[in-house]
Structure formats: C-alpha cells, structure tokens
Design an enzyme around this catalytic site. Structure first.
Site, short mmCIF file in Angstrom:
data_model
loop_
_atom_site.label_atom_id
_atom_site.label_comp_id
_atom_site.label_asym_id
_atom_site.label_seq_id
_atom_site.Cartn_x
_atom_site.Cartn_y
_atom_site.Cartn_z
N GLY A 191 13.22 -6.15 8.89
CA GLY A 191 13.04 -6.47 10.31
C GLY A 191 13.77 -5.46 11.19
N GLY B 37 6.75 -5.21 1.70
CA GLY B 37 5.51 -4.47 1.38
C GLY B 37 5.22 -4.50 -0.12
N GLY C 168 18.54 -4.07 5.50
CA GLY C 168 19.33 -5.24 5.10
C GLY C 168 19.30 -5.43 3.59
N GLY D 255 17.26 -6.84 1.51
CA GLY D 255 16.03 -6.51 0.79
C GLY D 255 15.89 -5.01 0.58
N ILE E 33 20.52 -8.24 12.05
CA ILE E 33 21.13 -9.07 13.10
C ILE E 33 21.85 -10.26 12.47
CG2 ILE E 33 19.42 -8.41 14.84
CD1 ILE E 33 18.32 -11.38 14.48
N ASP E 34 21.53 -10.58 11.20
CA ASP E 34 22.09 -11.79 10.58
C ASP E 34 23.54 -11.61 10.12
OD1 ASP E 34 19.45 -12.64 10.82
OD2 ASP E 34 18.95 -12.13 8.76
N GLN F 168 16.17 -12.05 20.06
CA GLN F 168 17.49 -11.67 19.54
C GLN F 168 17.51 -10.28 18.93
OE1 GLN F 168 19.13 -15.62 17.49
NE2 GLN F 168 16.91 -15.54 17.66
O1 F6P Z 1 16.68 -10.83 8.96
C1 F6P Z 1 16.45 -10.74 10.33
C2 F6P Z 1 15.55 -11.84 10.78
O2 F6P Z 1 15.37 -11.72 12.18
C3 F6P Z 1 16.02 -13.24 10.39
O3 F6P Z 1 17.04 -13.71 11.23
C4 F6P Z 1 14.72 -14.01 10.49
O4 F6P Z 1 14.74 -15.16 9.67
C5 F6P Z 1 13.72 -13.02 9.98
O5 F6P Z 1 14.28 -11.73 10.18
C6 F6P Z 1 12.40 -13.08 10.70
O6 F6P Z 1 11.57 -12.13 10.13
P1 F6P Z 1 10.13 -11.78 10.70
O7 F6P Z 1 10.33 -11.04 11.97
O8 F6P Z 1 9.53 -10.93 9.64
O9 F6P Z 1 9.41 -13.07 10.88
#
Ligand code: F6P
Length: 366
Positions: free
Chosen positions: A15, A80, A118, A120, A142-143, A289
């Site tokens: 993300g 991916g 992150g 992954g 961001i987590d 966020q």
């Molecule tokens: O890991 C960052 C994050 O924003 C998490 O807080 C959230 O659960 C996830 O990514 C959302 O991912 P996506 O944008 O792929 O739905």
C-alpha cells in the site's frame, strides 16, 4: 565492495504511504551524488520485474520536487504474483515469478535492489536475498507494524491525520450529545488507534491486542453521562475484535491480495446504541490516512532511510533492512524483520498512560 556497484534498482511495494517519494529522492540523490551510480526505478512494485519489465531512469531531474509529494511516482502493487509465506522458518513462494524476476534483475544489469515496503514486500525481498539477489529493505507502512524498527515512515502522517479527525469529530459529538466512533487502519496492530486515541483525547480505544467487551465500552459512555458529559469518542482499530470473537472483514481477498479488514466500528456502534440508547455515529477514515503530503518527521525519516539504504549497499550490507532504533539509524537482518509483525504489547507504557488518563480499552482489565 562499493567499487563493484554501478547501477541499482529501487521499487515501492504494498500500500502507498506518505514519504515513499521522499525515500526515492534520497536514494537517487545519495547514489548519484555520493557514489556516481545509476538508478533505475522499477514500476508497479515487483510486478515491474516480470515480462518485458517496466522501468524508469531516475536522476536528479526525475526526483526534483518529490519531497512533499504523497503516493509513489513508481506505482505500487499489493503482493501481485509474488505470493510468499513463511512456514516453519521456510519460505514458500510462487517460484516461477521469483525466477523470472531474478533473471530480469540480471538482464537489467542491477548490482543491487532497494525494496521500499512493509512486511509483505520485505518478505519478498528476503526470499530474493535467499536467491542471491543483493537487496536492502526500507521499512514503510502507516501501520508501524514492522518488526526490527521502532518506526516505519508514513506512520507519523497517518497519526496526524487520525488525530485531526478525532479533534474535528469532538465538536459534533459534544454539540449533539452523540457517541462518535472513528475506525482507523492498522491491520492487526493497534498503533494508529492507540496513539491517535491518546493524542485526540478519546474515551475508549479498541485495539486488536486487547479483546474488548462492548458492555464495558457502553459502561464508560454511561459513566461519562452520569458525570454530565453526554458525548463520547471511541477510536476503533480496524483489526479490533470482541473477546471470544473474530476480526471483521469486508471481503475474503484473493490470490494476489490479502483479505480487507473493515466494519468493526459499525458493529460495536450498533451494540452500544442498543445498550445506552444514545445516538451513535461511525466515521471510517480509510485511505485518507495514507493520502497527501508527509509530515516533516516522515520526510526526515524517509530521507534518512533512503540515504542509509544506499550506504548499506556501498558497504555490502545486503539482506538487511535499514531501521530506526532509539533515535538512531541501524540495519537489521531481513530475516529478523519478517518472522512476525510488531503488535502493541499489552504492557506497553502508553496503555498505562492512557488508563491513567481515564481512557478505557474495554478489555478484561478495564
Ligand atoms: O498496510 C496499510 C494499510 O493501509 C492497512 O492499514 C489496511 O488494512 C490496508 O493497508 C488496506 O489495504 P488496501 O488499500 O489494499 O485495501
């Protein structure tokens, strides 16, 4: 070691997070100015290493003006084709995609690869390091749930945005005697909820690490009512779960992406409305966020990480991730970073501080 490096690649995976472009800029500036290397941007995360490959030459001109810009100029992809998991300390991965990527890294003449991502993406980086690809990781999310570092870039910005939202929701909650629920991101870790909840003066914070009892959250709302404060703010981490219950998902995900969390705040709000008979409203902050310009701190941290990643390559420190520890830049073996996520320890000092301030986690101990 540094003399053998001439050309490096950089990619952003997972993300997006505020500060990605600031890292790319710092990588390019350090690599070109200090070492005279060429930098190649890989587009769309690791996916850009498949097929004909998608790349972008990166020089000083290409990174001009990037410091405050949100998102990533390289594009990004969640997982991916590069599915990975660690089972009994062994990496299980989609072999054909990895083999193809490694061949293309060689074909592109890359002497090293900077992976900004992150948990992954760092797991993919670790898997590639096991295939002898010289990689260095940069911790993004961001987590703030990545093991091995006190801080990931992007977190400070998300925290600011969540706190500002809580501040703004306070006025409506107070004016209308409502209970306002703010659902924040964070996956399976409660860092954003905990810190924004404390910073924003929440009354209840629900995090994944402390299974909650809705009755206890309702009791807090009613206790405040009894004290003449007819409104409450409840911050809910998207990964929060009731005691004995499960996390709430929006969907089951797919082979190329993880299941999507979301909806827990709505569920708790329904329950608390039923118990308290109060007007309960839910705001889900979602991707707000992750959007927009990084805070000053995230720009600084991202710049430090970009520079440190290039210096790690120059020193031959591959299969490591750059990290922030006790106000200092360090490097940590990737292997250590991908074993587990960094969740909030239930005895974390900030949980004690929050309880001192009268904030409830609606858990067994509250
Ligand atoms: O890991 C960052 C994050 O924003 C998490 O807080 C959230 O659960 C996830 O990514 C959302 O991912 P996506 O944008 O792929 O739905």
């Amino acid at each position: 070691m540094s003399s053998s490096v001439k050309r490096i690649g950089v990619l952003t995976g997972g993300g997006d997070a505020p500060g990605l472009n600031a890292v790319i800029r710092a990588v390019v500036k350090t690599a070109t100015r200090v070492y005279g290397w060429e930098v190649v941007g890989i587009e769309d995360g690791f996916e850009g290493l498949l097929g004909e490959t998608r790349t972008l030459p990166l020089d000083a001109n290409a990174v001009r003006g990037l410091l405050p810009r949100g998102g990533t100029i390289l594009g990004t992809v969640n997982r991916g084709h590069f599915t990975t998991s660690i089972v009994n300390d062994q990496i299980v991965k989609n072999e054909p995609a990895f083999q193809e990527a490694v061949r293309n890294i060689e074909r592109l003449g890359l002497d090293a690869l900077v992976v900004i991502g992150g948990e992954g993406s760092q797991t993919i980086a670790y898997a590639m390091s096991k295939m002898n690809v010289p990689v260095v990781g940069v911790p993004k999310t961001i987590d703030n749930d990545l093991t091995g570092t006190d801080l990931t870039f992007g977190f400070d910005t998300a925290l600011d945005i969540a706190t500002e939202a809580i501040d703004r929701l306070h006025t409506t909650a107070e004016s209308h005697d409502r209970v306002l629920f703010v659902e924040v991101m964070g996956r399976h870790a409660g860092w954003i909820a905990l810190q924004s909840g404390v910073a924003g003066g929440a009354d209840v914070i629900l995090i994944p690490e402390i299974p909650f009892y809705a009755e206890k959250a309702a009791a807090k709302v009613l206790e405040r009512e009894g004290q003449g404060r007819a409104f409450s703010i409840i911050v809910v981490a998207e990964g929060a779960k009731p005691a004995g219950g499960k996390e709430v998902y929006q969907d089951a995900g797919g082979s190329d992406r993880a299941p999507r969390l979301g909806g827990i705040a709505e569920q708790v709000a329904d329950e608390i409305a039923r118990i308290t008979d109060k007007d309960c409203r839910v705001v889900v902050l979602g991707h707000l966020q992750r959007g927009g310009t990084p805070t000053a701190f995230d720009r600084m941290l991202a710049s430090c990480y970009g520079s440190a990643a290039v210096r790690a390559i120059a020193n031959g420190k591959f299969a490591n991730m750059v990290a922030w520890s006790c106000n200092n830049l360090i490097i940590v073996p990737l292997e250590e970073c991908v074993k587990t996520i960094k969740s909030v320890p239930p005895d974390h000092y900030l949980i004690g501080v929050a309880r001192d301030l009268g904030i409830s986690f609606a858990g067994q101990e509250d």
